[in-house]
Scaffold this motif. Sequence first.
Motif, short mmCIF file in Angstrom:
data_model
loop_
_atom_site.label_atom_id
_atom_site.label_comp_id
_atom_site.label_asym_id
_atom_site.label_seq_id
_atom_site.Cartn_x
_atom_site.Cartn_y
_atom_site.Cartn_z
N VAL A 209 7.82 -9.14 0.82
CA VAL A 209 8.13 -7.70 0.23
C VAL A 209 8.46 -8.72 -0.84
O VAL A 209 9.25 -9.38 -1.13
N ASP A 210 7.35 -9.15 -2.18
CA ASP A 210 7.48 -10.02 -3.02
C ASP A 210 7.29 -8.56 -4.42
O ASP A 210 7.52 -9.27 -5.31
N GLY A 211 7.40 -7.31 -4.60
CA GLY A 211 6.94 -6.41 -5.33
C GLY A 211 5.07 -6.98 -6.04
O GLY A 211 5.21 -6.31 -7.45
N VAL A 212 4.75 -7.35 -5.71
CA VAL A 212 3.27 -7.83 -6.03
C VAL A 212 2.45 -6.73 -6.40
O VAL A 212 2.42 -6.80 -3.80
N PRO A 213 1.95 -5.49 -6.37
CA PRO A 213 0.64 -4.95 -5.98
C PRO A 213 -0.48 -5.55 -5.38
O PRO A 213 -1.80 -5.61 -5.77
N GLY A 214 -0.33 -6.19 -4.35
CA GLY A 214 -1.58 -6.65 -3.57
C GLY A 214 -2.40 -5.49 -2.73
O GLY A 214 -2.27 -4.08 -3.06
N PRO A 215 -3.36 -5.27 -2.22
CA PRO A 215 -4.42 -4.75 -1.36
C PRO A 215 -4.12 -4.19 -0.83
O PRO A 215 -3.73 -2.95 -0.64
N GLU A 216 -2.62 -4.71 0.45
CA GLU A 216 -2.70 -3.92 1.44
C GLU A 216 -1.43 -2.36 0.80
O GLU A 216 -1.08 -1.66 0.91
N THR A 217 -0.90 -2.96 -0.61
CA THR A 217 0.51 -2.48 -1.22
C THR A 217 -0.16 -1.27 -1.61
O THR A 217 0.23 0.20 -1.71
N ARG A 218 -1.64 -1.79 -2.73
CA ARG A 218 -2.77 -0.36 -3.04
C ARG A 218 -3.26 0.35 -2.23
O ARG A 218 -3.47 1.09 -2.24
N ALA A 219 -3.33 0.26 -1.79
CA ALA A 219 -3.54 1.50 0.10
C ALA A 219 -3.14 2.23 0.38
O ALA A 219 -2.75 3.50 0.50
N ALA A 220 -1.57 1.47 0.36
CA ALA A 220 -0.71 2.28 0.96
C ALA A 220 -0.10 3.12 -0.27
O ALA A 220 0.17 4.05 -0.15
#
Length: 68
Positions: free
Chosen positions: A13-24
């Motif tokens: 939980v770092d606030g950075v939209p990485g690949p997993e966050t973008r997929a979610a």
Amino acid sequence: MAAFQDAHGLDPVDGVPGPETRAAVDLALSNKYPPLWWSHLAVSDGDWLGPASAPEVRRAPLVPGLPL
């Protein structure tokens, strides 16, 4: 973004939209994409190109005492 990651159980939980966050985010927004995306396409007006050969793997020797 960190609140979204925390609410959806993503790590870190770092606030950075990485690949997993973008997929979610895509899943939460019900975005639908085609099942296949082409990243490279070769076009030839000659014979069949066929599959590419596997790349050669070269490994550097490990030397004790040097940083990795």
